[in-house]
Design an enzyme around this catalytic site. Structure first.
Site, PDB file in Angstrom:
ATOM      1  N   TYR A 142     -42.116 122.379  62.737  1.00 24.74           N
ATOM      2  CA  TYR A 142     -43.497 122.323  62.256  1.00 24.74           C
ATOM      3  C   TYR A 142     -43.848 123.530  61.389  1.00 24.74           C
ATOM      4  O   TYR A 142     -44.809 123.483  60.615  1.00 24.74           O
ATOM      5  CB  TYR A 142     -44.474 122.257  63.434  1.00 24.74           C
ATOM      6  CG  TYR A 142     -44.355 121.010  64.276  1.00 24.74           C
ATOM      7  CD1 TYR A 142     -43.588 119.931  63.864  1.00 24.74           C
ATOM      8  CD2 TYR A 142     -44.989 120.910  65.501  1.00 24.74           C
ATOM      9  CE1 TYR A 142     -43.467 118.791  64.632  1.00 24.74           C
ATOM     10  CE2 TYR A 142     -44.885 119.773  66.287  1.00 24.74           C
ATOM     11  CZ  TYR A 142     -44.119 118.713  65.842  1.00 24.74           C
ATOM     12  OH  TYR A 142     -44.007 117.585  66.608  1.00 24.74           O
ATOM     13  N   LYS A 189     -31.287 120.781  72.853  1.00 27.00           N
ATOM     14  CA  LYS A 189     -30.224 119.893  72.360  1.00 27.00           C
ATOM     15  C   LYS A 189     -29.058 120.781  71.935  1.00 27.00           C
ATOM     16  O   LYS A 189     -28.574 120.744  70.800  1.00 27.00           O
ATOM     17  CB  LYS A 189     -30.740 119.038  71.200  1.00 27.00           C
ATOM     18  CG  LYS A 189     -29.802 117.898  70.800  1.00 27.00           C
ATOM     19  CD  LYS A 189     -29.598 116.881  71.908  1.00 27.00           C
ATOM     20  CE  LYS A 189     -28.702 115.742  71.398  1.00 27.00           C
ATOM     21  NZ  LYS A 189     -28.308 114.829  72.507  1.00 27.00           N
ATOM     22  N   ASP A 221     -32.609 114.137  75.253  1.00 28.44           N
ATOM     23  CA  ASP A 221     -32.489 112.702  75.503  1.00 28.44           C
ATOM     24  C   ASP A 221     -32.404 112.407  76.998  1.00 28.44           C
ATOM     25  O   ASP A 221     -33.051 111.474  77.506  1.00 28.44           O
ATOM     26  CB  ASP A 221     -31.295 112.102  74.759  1.00 28.44           C
ATOM     27  CG  ASP A 221     -30.051 112.978  74.807  1.00 28.44           C
ATOM     28  OD1 ASP A 221     -30.109 114.093  75.363  1.00 28.44           O
ATOM     29  OD2 ASP A 221     -29.013 112.548  74.274  1.00 28.44           O
ATOM     30  N   ASP A 245     -43.744 118.171  72.078  1.00 28.02           N
ATOM     31  CA  ASP A 245     -44.715 117.210  71.554  1.00 28.02           C
ATOM     32  C   ASP A 245     -44.376 115.805  72.037  1.00 28.02           C
ATOM     33  O   ASP A 245     -45.233 115.055  72.528  1.00 28.02           O
ATOM     34  CB  ASP A 245     -44.695 117.273  70.022  1.00 28.02           C
ATOM     35  CG  ASP A 245     -45.889 116.576  69.384  1.00 28.02           C
ATOM     36  OD1 ASP A 245     -46.712 115.990  70.116  1.00 28.02           O
ATOM     37  OD2 ASP A 245     -46.005 116.621  68.145  1.00 28.02           O
ATOM     38  N   ASP A 249     -46.269 113.562  75.391  1.00 27.19           N
ATOM     39  CA  ASP A 249     -46.888 112.264  75.119  1.00 27.19           C
ATOM     40  C   ASP A 249     -46.250 111.183  75.990  1.00 27.19           C
ATOM     41  O   ASP A 249     -46.932 110.289  76.498  1.00 27.19           O
ATOM     42  CB  ASP A 249     -46.749 111.898  73.639  1.00 27.19           C
ATOM     43  CG  ASP A 249     -47.811 112.566  72.782  1.00 27.19           C
ATOM     44  OD1 ASP A 249     -48.526 113.441  73.307  1.00 27.19           O
ATOM     45  OD2 ASP A 249     -47.924 112.222  71.591  1.00 27.19           O
TER      46      ASP A 249
END
Length: 358
Positions: A142, A189, A221, A245, A249
């Site tokens: 971001y 990751k 994952d 993020d 959610d």
């Protein structure tokens, strides 16, 4: 206690839910003998329309001088399918986080038992879930370099972290884990991404300083799968901006709705408290938005920025009482909810106020 609170409604349903949040603050101040003063400011699409900037200098100045910020949401459909737009509402949100140094986003995922049936996950899997996410907020893709190449046919975004950025958010997560279940899960990751390998190295280097906390590492994952399969296995979770993020959610399904999840964005200065949901323009102005995430954000504000734990708990208890009484907004209602128990934004806010003033 005398405190100054800046209310920044933003776009869409932001104005509707922060209205309820402010009402709760006013009741708390009266009930516990505090003096809260308020101001308002623009951000996002409404700020662009009024000033041309998604974060006007006046708003930023007000934020820096406030004791806390009660925030709504930013975003507007007109920008969603217009990749050519140079000025976007979300730019105001990112600039706010950077300018205020809001590097730690705390998102508690605590399930109210009354909402077990509001989730699509089986109640026996959900019951007892209580997770605190620490999402790094001022780094990652971001804020990394981004560019279009090849006459606009190629694009890239840079996922970048420094050791310092990782260390400061991970320390906050370790400290929180010490006060809870003494378990910390770091999500990355590292099998693919170099930035994640740095992330994991920092967590491993800090772990010996917190021998009372059990640390585990999960790839993003696998963590996404386990969050749905066995949410009770998690206590404190720390991760980067992008992964946080997405995961938080996803975790809204544990709580039943995004309309139930509050967040606190904190750093070295003014804290910002907001629901995790967006501006939801499809229901804006209809009076049906769930204000409980904004109300629970007020509880976080009272606790974290002002240290008013009893006041914060009274807000949480009021929400719990309303849910126990069977009242729902439509996002957390189901087919068995009586129609007279399905409330709009204002009516749900009134139920909270009634319990706080009782």
């Amino acid at each position: 206690m005398k405190k100054h609170i800046l209310v920044v409604p933003g776009d869409g349903i932001g104005a509707e839910v922060t209205t309820v949040g402010k009402q709760v603050l006013e009741v708390i101040a009266h009930k516990f003998g505090h003096e809260f003063t308020y101001d308002e400011a623009l951000i996002g699409h409404v700020a662009i329309e009024a000033t041309g900037s998604p974060l006007p200098d006046e708003t930023l100045t007000k934020m820096k001088t406030a004791d806390a910020v009660l925030f709504g949401a930013v975003g507007h459909p007109k920008y969603d399918n217009d990749p050519s737009a140079k000025v976007r509402p979300e730019q105001g949100l990112l600039k706010m986080r950077k300018e205020l140094g809001l590097y730690a986003n705390l998102r508690p995922i605590k399930l109210f038992d009354e909402l077990l049936d509001a989730s699509s996950i089986k109640p026996e899997i959900l019951r007892g879930a209580d997770i605190l996410f620490f999402r790094e907020l001022t780094g990652d893709v971001y804020f990394g370099k981004r560019e279009r190449l090849d006459e606009g046919n190629t694009a890239y975004d840079t996922m970048i972290y420094s050791k310092y950025e990782v260390e400061r958010i991970v320390r906050k997560a370790f400290e929180a884990a010490r006060t809870r279940g003494k378990k910390l899960c770091s999500v990355d990751k590292a099998n693919v991404l170099e930035s994640s390998r740095l992330w994991r190295e920092v967590v491993q280097a800090l772990a010996p300083e917190y021998p009372d906390v059990t640390v585990e590492h999960q790839f993003i994952d696998a963590a996404a799968m386990l969050l749905i399969k066995d949410p009770k296995r998690f206590d404190v979770v720390v991760t980067g901006n992008l992964f946080g993020d997405i995961l938080t959610d996803e975790a809204s399904q544990i709580a039943g709705s995004m309309g139930m999840l509050a967040s606190a964005s904190v750093g070295d200065s003014t804290g910002v408290y907001e629901p995790i949901h967006g501006s939801a323009h499809d229901i804006t102005g209809k009076g049906v938005a769930n204000p409980l995430a904004s109300v629970l954000s007020v509880a976080l504000l009272l606790d974290i920025s002002f240290g008013l734990k009893a006041e914060a708990q009274s807000v949480i208890d009021a929400v719990d009482s309303v849910l126990k009484a069977g009242f729902r907004t439509r996002d957390i209602a189901n087919s068995s909810t009586p129609t007279d128990k399905i409330l709009g934004t204002e009516a749900m806010g009134s139920q909270i106020i009634d319990r706080l003033t009782a």
